[in-house]
Design a protein around this motif. Structure first.
Motif, PDB file in Angstrom:
ATOM      1  N   ARG A  95      38.987  40.542  48.661  1.00  0.00           N
ATOM      2  CA  ARG A  95      38.912  39.397  47.754  1.00  0.00           C
ATOM      3  C   ARG A  95      39.221  39.852  46.339  1.00  0.00           C
ATOM      4  O   ARG A  95      39.078  41.029  46.007  1.00  0.00           O
ATOM      5  CB  ARG A  95      37.514  38.785  47.797  1.00  0.00           C
ATOM      6  CG  ARG A  95      36.414  39.764  47.459  1.00  0.00           C
ATOM      7  CD  ARG A  95      35.058  39.111  47.431  1.00  0.00           C
ATOM      8  NE  ARG A  95      34.883  38.314  46.240  1.00  0.00           N
ATOM      9  CZ  ARG A  95      34.424  38.800  45.084  1.00  0.00           C
ATOM     10  NH1 ARG A  95      34.124  40.076  44.977  1.00  0.00           N
ATOM     11  NH2 ARG A  95      34.281  38.006  44.058  1.00  0.00           N
ATOM     12  N   PRO A  96      39.643  38.918  45.487  1.00  0.00           N
ATOM     13  CA  PRO A  96      39.897  39.305  44.096  1.00  0.00           C
ATOM     14  C   PRO A  96      38.611  39.772  43.426  1.00  0.00           C
ATOM     15  O   PRO A  96      37.533  39.241  43.674  1.00  0.00           O
ATOM     16  CB  PRO A  96      40.403  37.993  43.460  1.00  0.00           C
ATOM     17  CG  PRO A  96      40.809  37.116  44.605  1.00  0.00           C
ATOM     18  CD  PRO A  96      39.941  37.511  45.746  1.00  0.00           C
ATOM     19  N   LYS A 100      39.200  39.538  37.840  1.00  0.00           N
ATOM     20  CA  LYS A 100      40.544  38.992  38.012  1.00  0.00           C
ATOM     21  C   LYS A 100      40.530  37.489  38.260  1.00  0.00           C
ATOM     22  O   LYS A 100      41.568  36.903  38.584  1.00  0.00           O
ATOM     23  CB  LYS A 100      41.238  39.695  39.182  1.00  0.00           C
ATOM     24  CG  LYS A 100      41.541  41.163  38.937  1.00  0.00           C
ATOM     25  CD  LYS A 100      42.555  41.343  37.813  1.00  0.00           C
ATOM     26  CE  LYS A 100      42.918  42.807  37.618  1.00  0.00           C
ATOM     27  NZ  LYS A 100      43.893  42.976  36.512  1.00  0.00           N
ATOM     28  N   LEU A 101      39.382  36.860  38.110  1.00  0.00           N
ATOM     29  CA  LEU A 101      39.256  35.419  38.348  1.00  0.00           C
ATOM     30  C   LEU A 101      38.891  34.708  37.053  1.00  0.00           C
ATOM     31  O   LEU A 101      37.955  35.100  36.359  1.00  0.00           O
ATOM     32  CB  LEU A 101      38.175  35.149  39.404  1.00  0.00           C
ATOM     33  CG  LEU A 101      38.599  35.351  40.857  1.00  0.00           C
ATOM     34  CD1 LEU A 101      37.396  35.692  41.719  1.00  0.00           C
ATOM     35  CD2 LEU A 101      39.282  34.094  41.393  1.00  0.00           C
ATOM     36  N   LYS A 179      46.042  37.017  36.742  1.00  0.00           N
ATOM     37  CA  LYS A 179      44.727  36.596  37.219  1.00  0.00           C
ATOM     38  C   LYS A 179      44.867  35.560  38.335  1.00  0.00           C
ATOM     39  O   LYS A 179      45.902  34.915  38.489  1.00  0.00           O
ATOM     40  CB  LYS A 179      43.922  35.972  36.070  1.00  0.00           C
ATOM     41  CG  LYS A 179      43.730  36.879  34.868  1.00  0.00           C
ATOM     42  CD  LYS A 179      42.805  38.041  35.183  1.00  0.00           C
ATOM     43  CE  LYS A 179      42.649  38.975  33.987  1.00  0.00           C
ATOM     44  NZ  LYS A 179      42.072  38.307  32.824  1.00  0.00           N
ATOM     45  N   VAL A 180      43.802  35.422  39.102  1.00  0.00           N
ATOM     46  CA  VAL A 180      43.680  34.305  40.040  1.00  0.00           C
ATOM     47  C   VAL A 180      43.053  33.158  39.262  1.00  0.00           C
ATOM     48  O   VAL A 180      41.934  33.287  38.752  1.00  0.00           O
ATOM     49  CB  VAL A 180      42.819  34.693  41.258  1.00  0.00           C
ATOM     50  CG1 VAL A 180      42.603  33.482  42.158  1.00  0.00           C
ATOM     51  CG2 VAL A 180      43.476  35.826  42.034  1.00  0.00           C
ATOM     52  N   SER A 200      50.201  31.792  45.070  1.00  0.00           N
ATOM     53  CA  SER A 200      49.247  32.652  45.775  1.00  0.00           C
ATOM     54  C   SER A 200      48.085  33.066  44.878  1.00  0.00           C
ATOM     55  O   SER A 200      47.067  33.539  45.373  1.00  0.00           O
ATOM     56  CB  SER A 200      49.955  33.905  46.299  1.00  0.00           C
ATOM     57  OG  SER A 200      50.514  34.645  45.219  1.00  0.00           O
ATOM     58  N   HIS A 201      48.221  32.875  43.569  1.00  0.00           N
ATOM     59  CA  HIS A 201      47.173  33.243  42.624  1.00  0.00           C
ATOM     60  C   HIS A 201      46.518  32.018  42.001  1.00  0.00           C
ATOM     61  O   HIS A 201      45.982  32.085  40.899  1.00  0.00           O
ATOM     62  CB  HIS A 201      47.736  34.146  41.524  1.00  0.00           C
ATOM     63  CG  HIS A 201      47.948  35.562  41.952  1.00  0.00           C
ATOM     64  ND1 HIS A 201      48.770  35.904  43.002  1.00  0.00           N
ATOM     65  CD2 HIS A 201      47.425  36.737  41.491  1.00  0.00           C
ATOM     66  CE1 HIS A 201      48.758  37.211  43.163  1.00  0.00           C
ATOM     67  NE2 HIS A 201      47.937  37.747  42.272  1.00  0.00           N
ATOM     68  N   THR A 202      46.543  30.901  42.706  1.00  0.00           N
ATOM     69  CA  THR A 202      45.853  29.699  42.240  1.00  0.00           C
ATOM     70  C   THR A 202      44.833  29.272  43.287  1.00  0.00           C
ATOM     71  O   THR A 202      45.051  29.426  44.488  1.00  0.00           O
ATOM     72  CB  THR A 202      46.828  28.534  41.978  1.00  0.00           C
ATOM     73  OG1 THR A 202      47.480  28.169  43.208  1.00  0.00           O
ATOM     74  CG2 THR A 202      47.860  28.913  40.936  1.00  0.00           C
ATOM     75  N   ARG A 203      43.710  28.742  42.823  1.00  0.00           N
ATOM     76  CA  ARG A 203      42.663  28.199  43.696  1.00  0.00           C
ATOM     77  C   ARG A 203      42.311  26.817  43.152  1.00  0.00           C
ATOM     78  O   ARG A 203      41.506  26.690  42.230  1.00  0.00           O
ATOM     79  CB  ARG A 203      41.427  29.119  43.710  1.00  0.00           C
ATOM     80  CG  ARG A 203      41.698  30.545  44.142  1.00  0.00           C
ATOM     81  CD  ARG A 203      42.083  30.640  45.604  1.00  0.00           C
ATOM     82  NE  ARG A 203      42.242  32.037  46.030  1.00  0.00           N
ATOM     83  CZ  ARG A 203      43.404  32.689  46.027  1.00  0.00           C
ATOM     84  NH1 ARG A 203      44.495  32.074  45.600  1.00  0.00           N
ATOM     85  NH2 ARG A 203      43.468  33.937  46.441  1.00  0.00           N
ATOM     86  N   GLU A 265      39.015  32.807  50.708  1.00  0.00           N
ATOM     87  CA  GLU A 265      39.787  34.043  50.704  1.00  0.00           C
ATOM     88  C   GLU A 265      40.211  34.449  52.108  1.00  0.00           C
ATOM     89  O   GLU A 265      41.266  35.047  52.291  1.00  0.00           O
ATOM     90  CB  GLU A 265      38.989  35.160  50.031  1.00  0.00           C
ATOM     91  CG  GLU A 265      38.709  34.931  48.556  1.00  0.00           C
ATOM     92  CD  GLU A 265      39.959  34.599  47.745  1.00  0.00           C
ATOM     93  OE1 GLU A 265      41.047  35.122  48.083  1.00  0.00           O
ATOM     94  OE2 GLU A 265      39.848  33.818  46.786  1.00  0.00           O
ATOM     95  N   GLU A 268      43.256  32.378  52.642  1.00  0.00           N
ATOM     96  CA  GLU A 268      44.394  32.896  51.884  1.00  0.00           C
ATOM     97  C   GLU A 268      44.951  34.157  52.536  1.00  0.00           C
ATOM     98  O   GLU A 268      46.160  34.370  52.566  1.00  0.00           O
ATOM     99  CB  GLU A 268      43.969  33.197  50.441  1.00  0.00           C
ATOM    100  CG  GLU A 268      43.687  31.976  49.596  1.00  0.00           C
ATOM    101  CD  GLU A 268      44.907  31.099  49.397  1.00  0.00           C
ATOM    102  OE1 GLU A 268      46.024  31.657  49.258  1.00  0.00           O
ATOM    103  OE2 GLU A 268      44.750  29.868  49.390  1.00  0.00           O
TER     104      GLU A 268
END
Length: 313
Positions: A95-96, A100-101, A179-180, A200-203, A265, A268
């Motif tokens: 997981r990130p 990084k979030l 960053k995510v 891929s880096h968006t939630r 995650e 993902e």
């Protein structure tokens, strides 16, 4: 012949207490939970009790104990930073890292003909743990026609201390790149920032209902941030007539992400490798879509249907 004296045995000195003291301090630091964290854990336990969430290991918990080497072995063993020879994971899924979030939320005002062009007027960025990393008012590139105060919370007075868009954009993108990024209806925020972030880096928390599928939400593909906060976090946001707070919305989006972090995650990680063309739509796309944004809460849509006074969730 001079007799050789036997060497004096090496005396084992006790280890310095600094390491132990540091460990004790670290232990006390982990035990001191803020009230906000306690409320978060209570809500999470409630959802787990209702069967809506699994019970993953906490991201801040200590790694599993290292297996002891059998007697007579040469020691060595895997590094403490990678238990059992694997990379650090949450459960079995990488997981990130919290560093990084970040979560982002933007408030927009209306410019252009009839105020139907949405431009950035405030942006807030918060960390995984809820620290406010950025929160500034931003002066749009075109004259403001409609401040949309009822939803954006922006007034003419805020523009007196606003910074130019070009300056704000550089500051914000410096925080987002690499960053995510967590947020609600992120396509609106990225469009206002004139920025494309890797998908891929968006939630995007509009997908939280599909991860939880609780009763009452499964039939709705898209749910407002206000409704998600009320039903899953048991808190009210976006209340009153003073408009939204981008800090509050960003914090709420991050709380929602943390509720479903492990499941998200895992999902993902199971996705196939993204292709280069698999990215967010160009921010220069038709802004009319913004004025018909179906992420708006129903109680915020004006009865007259006029678009100039509306804003994103």
């Amino acid at each position: 012949m001079v007799s050789q004296e036997a060497p004096e045995p090496v005396q084992c000195l006790p280890l310095p207490l600094t390491g132990l003291n540091a460990k004790d301090v670290l232990g006390r630091k982990h035990k001191r939970r803020s009230r906000q964290h306690q409320r978060f854990m209570a809500r999470k336990a409630l959802l787990q009790g209702q069967g809506l969430l699994s019970t993953p290991p906490e991201p801040w918990s200590s790694p599993p104990p290292m297996p002891k080497a059998p007697p007579g072995s040469s020691g060595g063993g895997p590094s403490p930073r990678a238990p059992y020879g694997r990379k650090p994971t949450l459960g079995s899924i990488a997981r990130p890292l919290p560093s990084k979030l970040v979560a982002v939320d933007c408030e927009m005002v209306g410019t252009g003909p009839h105020g139907r062009v949405s431009e950035l007027a405030r942006c807030s960025v918060v960390s995984y743990h809820g620290d406010v990393l950025y929160d500034k008012y931003i002066r749009p590139e075109m004259p403001v026609v409609d401040y949309r105060t009822r939803w954006s919370g922006i007034t003419r007075q805020h523009m007196h201390k606003a910074i130019p868009f070009q300056v704000a954009q550089k500051e914000i993108l410096k925080l987002l790149k690499g960053k995510v990024v967590v947020g609600h209806a992120l396509h609106n925020d990225f469009r206002a920032l004139k920025y494309i972030h890797p998908r891929s880096h968006t939630r995007d928390t509009t997908y939280v209902p599909s991860l939880l599928s609780p009763p009452g939400l499964s039939s709705r593909a898209r749910v407002s941030l206000k409704d998600l906060a009320l039903q899953l976090l048991h808190k009210k946001i976006q209340v009153g007539h003073c408009g939204h707070s981008s800090v509050e919305d960003a914090l709420t989006a991050m709380e929602l992400y943390r509720l479903v972090e492990e499941r998200w995650e895992q999902q993902e990680a199971s996705r196939p490798q993204a292709h280069p063309e698999d990215r967010e739509p160009d921010s220069s796309s038709n802004l009319e879509q913004y004025m018909e944004d179906q992420y708006w809460p129903e109680d915020l849509v004006m009865g007259s249907g006029g678009g100039a006074g509306q804003t994103q969730d």
